[in-house]
Design a protein around this motif. Structure first.
Motif, mmCIF file in Angstrom:
data_model
loop_
_atom_site.group_PDB
_atom_site.id
_atom_site.type_symbol
_atom_site.label_atom_id
_atom_site.label_comp_id
_atom_site.label_asym_id
_atom_site.label_seq_id
_atom_site.Cartn_x
_atom_site.Cartn_y
_atom_site.Cartn_z
ATOM 1 N N GLY A 188 -21.672 4.994 -7.754
ATOM 2 C CA GLY A 188 -20.759 4.384 -8.706
ATOM 3 C C GLY A 188 -19.529 3.873 -7.980
ATOM 4 O O GLY A 188 -19.629 3.246 -6.916
ATOM 5 N N THR A 189 -18.372 4.148 -8.498
ATOM 6 C CA THR A 189 -17.126 3.720 -7.871
ATOM 7 C C THR A 189 -16.952 4.399 -6.518
ATOM 8 O O THR A 189 -17.121 5.608 -6.393
ATOM 9 C CB THR A 189 -15.922 4.060 -8.765
ATOM 10 N N SER A 190 -16.610 3.605 -5.511
ATOM 11 C CA SER A 190 -16.410 4.157 -4.171
ATOM 12 C C SER A 190 -15.242 5.131 -4.158
ATOM 13 O O SER A 190 -14.239 4.929 -4.856
ATOM 14 C CB SER A 190 -16.121 3.042 -3.174
ATOM 15 N N VAL A 191 -15.357 6.173 -3.329
ATOM 16 C CA VAL A 191 -14.222 7.051 -3.061
ATOM 17 C C VAL A 191 -13.594 6.615 -1.748
ATOM 18 O O VAL A 191 -14.137 5.787 -1.018
ATOM 19 C CB VAL A 191 -14.661 8.523 -3.009
ATOM 20 N N ILE A 192 -12.453 7.178 -1.416
ATOM 21 C CA ILE A 192 -11.693 6.751 -0.245
ATOM 22 C C ILE A 192 -12.509 6.850 1.037
ATOM 23 O O ILE A 192 -12.412 5.987 1.921
ATOM 24 C CB ILE A 192 -10.380 7.563 -0.141
ATOM 25 N N CYS A 223 -8.916 6.182 -4.790
ATOM 26 C CA CYS A 223 -7.496 6.554 -4.796
ATOM 27 C C CYS A 223 -6.840 6.182 -3.464
ATOM 28 O O CYS A 223 -7.490 6.151 -2.417
ATOM 29 C CB CYS A 223 -7.334 8.049 -5.027
ATOM 30 N N ARG A 224 -5.568 5.927 -3.506
ATOM 31 C CA ARG A 224 -4.795 5.674 -2.305
ATOM 32 C C ARG A 224 -4.717 6.960 -1.472
ATOM 33 O O ARG A 224 -4.874 8.075 -2.001
ATOM 34 C CB ARG A 224 -3.396 5.192 -2.668
ATOM 35 N N PRO A 225 -4.451 6.869 -0.187
ATOM 36 C CA PRO A 225 -4.432 8.071 0.658
ATOM 37 C C PRO A 225 -3.369 9.087 0.241
ATOM 38 O O PRO A 225 -3.563 10.287 0.399
ATOM 39 C CB PRO A 225 -4.150 7.517 2.059
ATOM 40 N N THR A 253 -11.655 9.363 -8.052
ATOM 41 C CA THR A 253 -11.201 8.009 -8.344
ATOM 42 C C THR A 253 -9.864 8.038 -9.073
ATOM 43 O O THR A 253 -9.457 9.048 -9.644
ATOM 44 C CB THR A 253 -12.224 7.250 -9.203
ATOM 45 N N CYS A 254 -9.201 6.881 -9.056
ATOM 46 C CA CYS A 254 -7.966 6.676 -9.801
ATOM 47 C C CYS A 254 -8.146 5.425 -10.662
ATOM 48 O O CYS A 254 -9.100 4.659 -10.484
ATOM 49 C CB CYS A 254 -6.787 6.482 -8.844
ATOM 50 N N THR A 255 -7.243 5.199 -11.596
ATOM 51 C CA THR A 255 -7.323 4.014 -12.438
ATOM 52 C C THR A 255 -6.153 3.094 -12.142
ATOM 53 O O THR A 255 -5.044 3.538 -11.826
ATOM 54 C CB THR A 255 -7.307 4.384 -13.924
ATOM 55 N N ILE A 256 -6.415 1.802 -12.267
ATOM 56 C CA ILE A 256 -5.416 0.788 -11.990
ATOM 57 C C ILE A 256 -5.540 -0.317 -13.026
ATOM 58 O O ILE A 256 -6.547 -0.413 -13.738
ATOM 59 C CB ILE A 256 -5.586 0.204 -10.580
ATOM 60 N N GLY A 257 -4.518 -1.150 -13.109
ATOM 61 C CA GLY A 257 -4.567 -2.250 -14.055
ATOM 62 C C GLY A 257 -4.778 -1.743 -15.464
ATOM 63 O O GLY A 257 -4.075 -0.844 -15.936
ATOM 64 N N HIS A 287 0.848 -1.200 0.000
ATOM 65 C CA HIS A 287 0.000 0.000 0.000
ATOM 66 C C HIS A 287 0.881 1.247 0.000
ATOM 67 O O HIS A 287 0.924 2.007 0.952
ATOM 68 C CB HIS A 287 -0.878 -0.051 1.250
ATOM 69 N N THR A 288 1.635 1.445 -1.075
ATOM 70 C CA THR A 288 2.531 2.586 -1.187
ATOM 71 C C THR A 288 2.415 3.154 -2.585
ATOM 72 O O THR A 288 1.898 2.492 -3.507
ATOM 73 C CB THR A 288 3.998 2.175 -0.941
ATOM 74 N N PRO A 289 2.926 4.356 -2.842
ATOM 75 C CA PRO A 289 2.826 4.946 -4.164
ATOM 76 C C PRO A 289 3.498 4.113 -5.245
ATOM 77 O O PRO A 289 3.108 4.170 -6.400
ATOM 78 C CB PRO A 289 3.541 6.305 -3.992
ATOM 79 N N GLU A 290 4.511 3.325 -4.898
ATOM 80 C CA GLU A 290 5.266 2.587 -5.896
ATOM 81 C C GLU A 290 4.584 1.285 -6.305
ATOM 82 O O GLU A 290 5.067 0.596 -7.207
ATOM 83 C CB GLU A 290 6.671 2.263 -5.362
#
Length: 591
Positions: A69-73, A233-235, A222-226, A15-18
């Motif tokens: 829709g897509t959950s937020v943090i 989005c991550r914190p 939201t953010c996109t992944i994969g 669970h990190t930015p990288e």
């Protein structure tokens, strides 16, 4: 597989930015399967059974996430749950925190206060009590801040927090503005873990309220992944925010002393907080779990200030030097050596963490030795912590599990959003190193259905001497797990009442000796994840039928000793009184 190889694989989705791509889940799924099959622990032939009694107990509350829709943090952060005997009848009641409809769709929801009827059932008394909350709720803690004998309720929210004063007649009054504890002074809107504790030992409970990511109405949702899949989005997509420390002024108001106490941290991502005296100097220190950055440990300087020393104490980062997605804080003496040890939960593929307190101010991470690294690697852990579920005198471990990305299953079928909770048995004294063995699969139907678990609290709801569990779930009913108990094992339960010390006795230390066994408990609020457990101290005695000595050290400095205490009773210890009283059904006399 080597330890270095395991670390490399787990870094893919830490669970990190990288390490944000869920595409990595596909790459590690084979390795995770290999790890989960490695060195399976020996399970005991029999285990205590936990039964899901939520429906039969009359608990109909359902958490409302409120996503559009897509959950937020925000919508994946809660809920918490907290326990207290708010009406003084001898039974522990439950407060559930709920979300809100932030998109103006006409959906009305509220928090819920359930009164324990004393017969295995609960009644929703929220409307009569007048404690529904007024914003998107996250966590809650109880504390008798005015020492009138009735616990008051603090609710952390998105927006201004709430302080409900317990009027002593089954109702509550919102005194947030009068008390000055809304926790918006530093601009924080996203409030998480909180705790009442008497940091200066003046007999009045002070208050710490954590701040999380600086998520506002104009922030990225939201953010996109994969392969471009939208998710929350991550914190670290947002800035951190400061926590607030309030000093109790005795007149019903509080003063913000965050900077004066030297705990102002503008970059914090607080999730949970626990107050405990880790170095046995008689003063409560403060442990803070942060999401994606180093944890904090504020050592109490005995003069109204704190020194942050998590790095030098060894628990700021994991043993491999990485930051945690730290959700849960739990402190307990799992090896019965007289010092409080530490558990912190973490993100999926990062495993959870146990630190041993060496008694000299240093915590050594012993997660591998304790046996929790492999079994917690493929779950995402939130609330829970140490408790003695079988009353054998050794603290066990419960963990509420659930992912934070609903979309995880679309990219890797090996991962689940809803997950089964975990239960670990403390094998001491049979293992010299104190190893925890997972007993989830043999511990009853309470561990048969997956949820997106968040907050968890421990309490003996039916007063049978066995500690039960309540879990708050995202978008679902809670999970009330009745503990069936271990045949032949005995217990002792103590409710402490302060006179010179704060009435809740937060910060008091109890030491019990029974034969060759010695145990400690510290009365503390908060902890777990956005939650609070029963403030009564429950001790398992195994086959022993009495305690040789029970000692209490109070925040005021007073010390009491009781001898030859018979087992299987609920006692009251009042500061300054030499007699043990029996806890009883009925109203608690006012001071």
């Amino acid at each position: 597989m080597s330890r270095d190889c395991r670390a490399a694989w787990s870094a893919v989705l830490r669970h990190t930015p990288e390490s944000r791509s869920i595409l990595g889940l596909v790459l590690v799924s084979v390795s995770v399967a290999m790890l989960s099959q490695a060195a399976p622990p020996d399970q005991p032939a029999a285990s205590v059974q936990f039964t899901n009694v939520t429906k039969s107990a009359g608990v109909t509350f359902v958490h409302y996430k409120g996503a559009n829709g897509t959950s937020v943090i925000l919508e994946e952060a809660g809920p918490g749950v907290c326990v207290a005997d708010f009406d003084g009848d001898g039974y522990q009641d439950i407060y559930f925190v709920n979300g809100r409809d932030r998109y103006k769709r006409g959906i009305t929801v509220r928090n819920a206060l359930y009164r324990n009827n004393g017969d295995g059932t609960f009644t929703d008394v929220t409307e009569k009590a007048g404690a529904p909350g007024n914003a998107y709720g996250l966590g809650c803690v109880w504390g008798d801040y005015d020492n009138d004998g009735f616990p008051d309720l603090y609710v952390t929210q998105y927006g201004k927090n709430l302080l409900y004063h317990n009027n002593g007649n089954g109702t509550f009054t919102d005194v947030t503005d009068k008390a000055g504890v809304g926790a918006t002074e530093f601009g924080s809107m996203f409030h998480t873990g909180a705790t009442f504790f008497d940091y200066d030992r003046d007999g009045k409970l002070d208050l710490y309220a954590g701040g999380y990511a600086n998520f506002t109405s104009t922030s990225q949702r939201t953010c996109t992944i994969g392969n471009g899949v939208a998710t929350s989005c991550r914190p670290q997509a947002y800035a951190g925010t400061p926590a607030v420390l309030y000093h109790n002024n005795v007149d019903g108001t509080f003063t913000n002393v965050t900077k004066a106490a030297k705990i102002y941290q503008p970059k914090g991502y607080n999730l949970s907080v626990g107050a405990a005296d880790y170095d046995n100097d008689g003063w409560p220190d403060l442990f803070v779990a942060n999401d994606g950055i180093e944890a904090y440990l504020y050592h109490n300087n005995h003069n109204g200030t704190f020194t942050e020393m998590a790095v030098t104490s060894g628990m700021a980062l994991t043993q491999s030097g990485t930051a945690m997605a730290a959700m849960c804080i739990s402190l307990g003496d799992y090896d019965n050596d007289g010092y409080l040890d530490l558990y912190i939960s973490d993100f999926q593929l990062s495993s959870d963490h146990v630190w041993h307190n060496d008694g000299k101010g240093f915590f050594e991470e012993v997660s591998d030795l304790a046996g929790i690294t492999v079994p917690t690697r493929n779950i995402l852990s939130f609330g829970g912590g140490f408790f003695d579920y079988d009353n054998d005198g050794w603290l066990d471990l419960f963990i509420a599990n659930g992912h934070v990305y609903e979309e995880v299953e679309r990219l890797n079928p090996e991962m689940r959003y809803k997950q089964i909770n975990s239960l670990f048995h403390n094998d001491a004294p049979h293992d010299v190193n104190v190893k925890f063995t997972e007993v989830t699969k043999i511990s009853g139907d309470g561990f048969s259905k997956p949820y997106a678990g968040r907050g968890a609290a421990f309490a003996d709801f039916d007063n049978d001497g066995n500690v039960d569990v309540i879990v708050a779930n995202v978008g679902d009913p809670p999970l009330l797990l009745r503990n069936g108990g271990a045949a032949g094992n005995h217990f002792l339960n103590f409710r402490l009442v302060g006179t010179k010390s704060n009435r809740d006795a937060m910060g008091a230390r109890i030491k019990l000796r029974a034969g060759e066994m010695s145990q400690i408990r510290e009365i503390a609020g908060g902890g777990s994840y956005l939650s609070q457990s029963d403030l009564r101290a429950n001790f398992g005695l195994g086959q022993r039928t009495k305690a040789d000595t029970v000692e209490v050290w109070w925040p005021s400095g007073a010390h009491q000793t009781f001898r030859d205490v018979d087992a299987d009773h609920f006692y009251v210890i009042e500061e300054g009184k030499d007699q043990l009283l029996m806890q009883r059904i009925g109203k608690i006399p006012a001071r």
